[in-house]
Design a protein around this motif. Structure first.
Motif, PDB file in Angstrom:
ATOM      1  N   VAL A 143      -6.251  -9.341   2.406  1.00  0.00           N
ATOM      2  CA  VAL A 143      -5.699  -8.681   1.230  1.00  0.00           C
ATOM      3  C   VAL A 143      -4.956  -7.444   1.734  1.00  0.00           C
ATOM      4  O   VAL A 143      -5.466  -6.712   2.592  1.00  0.00           O
ATOM      5  CB  VAL A 143      -6.800  -8.272   0.240  1.00  0.00           C
ATOM      6  CG1 VAL A 143      -6.182  -7.672  -1.019  1.00  0.00           C
ATOM      7  CG2 VAL A 143      -7.672  -9.469  -0.112  1.00  0.00           C
ATOM      8  N   LEU A 144      -3.747  -7.208   1.219  1.00  0.00           N
ATOM      9  CA  LEU A 144      -2.900  -6.127   1.714  1.00  0.00           C
ATOM     10  C   LEU A 144      -2.780  -5.003   0.690  1.00  0.00           C
ATOM     11  O   LEU A 144      -2.617  -5.254  -0.510  1.00  0.00           O
ATOM     12  CB  LEU A 144      -1.501  -6.663   2.033  1.00  0.00           C
ATOM     13  CG  LEU A 144      -1.430  -7.916   2.927  1.00  0.00           C
ATOM     14  CD1 LEU A 144       0.018  -8.292   3.181  1.00  0.00           C
ATOM     15  CD2 LEU A 144      -2.184  -7.713   4.221  1.00  0.00           C
ATOM     16  N   PHE A 145      -2.855  -3.780   1.197  1.00  0.00           N
ATOM     17  CA  PHE A 145      -2.768  -2.585   0.362  1.00  0.00           C
ATOM     18  C   PHE A 145      -1.733  -1.617   0.945  1.00  0.00           C
ATOM     19  O   PHE A 145      -1.373  -1.715   2.116  1.00  0.00           O
ATOM     20  CB  PHE A 145      -4.123  -1.881   0.284  1.00  0.00           C
ATOM     21  CG  PHE A 145      -5.211  -2.692  -0.378  1.00  0.00           C
ATOM     22  CD1 PHE A 145      -5.477  -2.564  -1.730  1.00  0.00           C
ATOM     23  CD2 PHE A 145      -5.976  -3.587   0.357  1.00  0.00           C
ATOM     24  CE1 PHE A 145      -6.477  -3.305  -2.341  1.00  0.00           C
ATOM     25  CE2 PHE A 145      -6.981  -4.342  -0.236  1.00  0.00           C
ATOM     26  CZ  PHE A 145      -7.232  -4.200  -1.589  1.00  0.00           C
ATOM     27  N   ASP A 146      -1.315  -0.653   0.104  1.00  0.00           N
ATOM     28  CA  ASP A 146      -0.341   0.331   0.573  1.00  0.00           C
ATOM     29  C   ASP A 146      -0.998   1.581   1.140  1.00  0.00           C
ATOM     30  O   ASP A 146      -0.327   2.511   1.570  1.00  0.00           O
ATOM     31  CB  ASP A 146       0.646   0.709  -0.536  1.00  0.00           C
ATOM     32  CG  ASP A 146      -0.030   1.318  -1.765  1.00  0.00           C
ATOM     33  OD1 ASP A 146      -1.260   1.491  -1.764  1.00  0.00           O
ATOM     34  OD2 ASP A 146       0.698   1.622  -2.744  1.00  0.00           O
ATOM     35  N   MET A 163      -3.020  -2.795  -4.326  1.00  0.00           N
ATOM     36  CA  MET A 163      -2.929  -4.093  -3.670  1.00  0.00           C
ATOM     37  C   MET A 163      -1.506  -4.618  -3.837  1.00  0.00           C
ATOM     38  O   MET A 163      -1.028  -4.783  -4.961  1.00  0.00           O
ATOM     39  CB  MET A 163      -3.926  -5.073  -4.285  1.00  0.00           C
ATOM     40  CG  MET A 163      -3.994  -6.409  -3.553  1.00  0.00           C
ATOM     41  SD  MET A 163      -5.118  -7.588  -4.354  1.00  0.00           S
ATOM     42  CE  MET A 163      -4.094  -8.085  -5.749  1.00  0.00           C
ATOM     43  N   HIS A 164      -0.814  -4.856  -2.721  1.00  0.00           N
ATOM     44  CA  HIS A 164       0.578  -5.280  -2.854  1.00  0.00           C
ATOM     45  C   HIS A 164       0.901  -6.595  -2.140  1.00  0.00           C
ATOM     46  O   HIS A 164       2.066  -6.981  -2.051  1.00  0.00           O
ATOM     47  CB  HIS A 164       1.550  -4.171  -2.430  1.00  0.00           C
ATOM     48  CG  HIS A 164       1.459  -3.725  -0.994  1.00  0.00           C
ATOM     49  ND1 HIS A 164       0.704  -4.363  -0.048  1.00  0.00           N
ATOM     50  CD2 HIS A 164       2.068  -2.680  -0.365  1.00  0.00           C
ATOM     51  CE1 HIS A 164       0.845  -3.740   1.114  1.00  0.00           C
ATOM     52  NE2 HIS A 164       1.649  -2.722   0.951  1.00  0.00           N
ATOM     53  N   GLY A 165      -0.131  -7.307  -1.661  1.00  0.00           N
ATOM     54  CA  GLY A 165       0.176  -8.580  -1.050  1.00  0.00           C
ATOM     55  C   GLY A 165      -1.032  -9.304  -0.489  1.00  0.00           C
ATOM     56  O   GLY A 165      -2.168  -8.813  -0.560  1.00  0.00           O
ATOM     57  N   VAL A 166      -0.773 -10.482   0.058  1.00  0.00           N
ATOM     58  CA  VAL A 166      -1.805 -11.287   0.727  1.00  0.00           C
ATOM     59  C   VAL A 166      -1.194 -11.870   1.995  1.00  0.00           C
ATOM     60  O   VAL A 166       0.025 -12.065   2.087  1.00  0.00           O
ATOM     61  CB  VAL A 166      -2.340 -12.435  -0.155  1.00  0.00           C
ATOM     62  CG1 VAL A 166      -3.052 -11.889  -1.377  1.00  0.00           C
ATOM     63  CG2 VAL A 166      -1.224 -13.381  -0.563  1.00  0.00           C
ATOM     64  N   GLU A 167      -2.053 -12.121   2.971  1.00  0.00           N
ATOM     65  CA  GLU A 167      -1.600 -12.766   4.207  1.00  0.00           C
ATOM     66  C   GLU A 167      -2.661 -13.741   4.697  1.00  0.00           C
ATOM     67  O   GLU A 167      -3.853 -13.436   4.682  1.00  0.00           O
ATOM     68  CB  GLU A 167      -1.290 -11.753   5.311  1.00  0.00           C
ATOM     69  CG  GLU A 167      -0.871 -12.425   6.612  1.00  0.00           C
ATOM     70  CD  GLU A 167      -0.256 -11.479   7.637  1.00  0.00           C
ATOM     71  OE1 GLU A 167       0.094 -11.945   8.739  1.00  0.00           O
ATOM     72  OE2 GLU A 167      -0.126 -10.278   7.338  1.00  0.00           O
TER      73      GLU A 167
END
Length: 254
Positions: A95-98, A106-110
């Motif tokens: 889980v991607l955060f700024d 939370m601004h994305g997933v990888e």
């Protein structure tokens, strides 16, 4: 116990001993609009914490910090704080955060897969997956807060891997335009595969704020170059930047 198993055990021990406060805190670039939490919301949160399980997110305890240019808009670049769960030796999800605080957006997933799994993908699917050797060998991808020995072992395990990343919210970075809410279509992110592709000051500002040293880390990972194999996608953004770029030793296109 073999030397390889001993090294892995040492790395795991060092990871477990790493203090969480060793990570420099980074404030998010913005706060989403909306009213403050009502008393009933706070009460519901407190009750949920006591009575409900957070099993799906409890395992997201590997912290990686790197950068993503958007594949279709390479000059739109984000700092991404990854919180990952290694599902098995070939597959991880993040889980991607700024930022890395409780107020992070939370601004994305990888998804991260090994070279072995990547080889099983159909040709059209492979176009969504970016290579990781450039991020690792440049020193830009880091695991803040853990001992250098453990960090290098982690990066070694990710050599020749690939990531599929979607950013769903442009929260802004380094003065770039930003959206107050998650708007529009998801953006497919890519990786930096040449020196000079990152916007001037992007890496340096991260290093200053987080007390990191990309240049020194790159030198310490020089022995990983011999592990690098040609990867698909390293030339995907070649020639798409107005500034000069230079090859990174060990980063080769397949």
């Amino acid at each position: 116990m073999t030397r390889t198993h001993l090294s892995m055990a040492m790395a795991a021990l060092l990871l477990s001993l790493s203090p969480g406060w060793a990570q420099e805190k980074v404030a998010p670039p913005q706060t989403p609009p909306g009213a403050g939490k009502a008393p009933r919301t706070l009460a519901l949160e407190a009750g949920a914490k006591l009575l409900q399980s957070n099993s799906p997110v409890a395992g997201f305890d590997i912290y990686l910090l790197g950068f993503h240019p958007m594949k279709d808009h390479p000059e739109q670049q984000m700092e991404a704080h990854h919180y990952c769960h290694q599902m098995n030796e070939d597959f991880a999800q993040c889980v991607l955060f700024d930022s890395n605080t409780k107020k992070a957006n939370m601004h994305g997933v990888e998804y991260i897969i090994s070279e072995t799994l990547f080889a099983t993908l159909p040709a059209d699917e492979k176009t969504f997956w970016h290579p990781h050797n450039g991020e690792i060998l440049s020193g830009q991808l880091m695991a803040p807060g853990i001992p250098k020995l453990a960090e290098k072992a982690l990066m070694k395990s990710k050599m020749n891997s690939y990531g599929k990343t979607w950013h769903v919210w442009n929260t802004g970075h380094m003065g770039q335009p930003k959206d107050k809410l998650p708007l529009g279509e998801p953006m497919l992110a890519w990786s930096f595969n040449r020196d000079g592709e990152a916007q001037p000051g992007l890496v340096e500002e991260r290093d200053r704020r987080m007390k990191l040293d990309t240049a020194t880390t790159r030198k310490e990972r020089a022995d990983l170059v011999k592990l690098a194999r040609p990867q698909a996608g390293t030339d995907e953004l070649k020639g798409k930047f107005a500034r000069p770029t230079r090859d990174i030793p060990g980063v080769m296109n397949k």
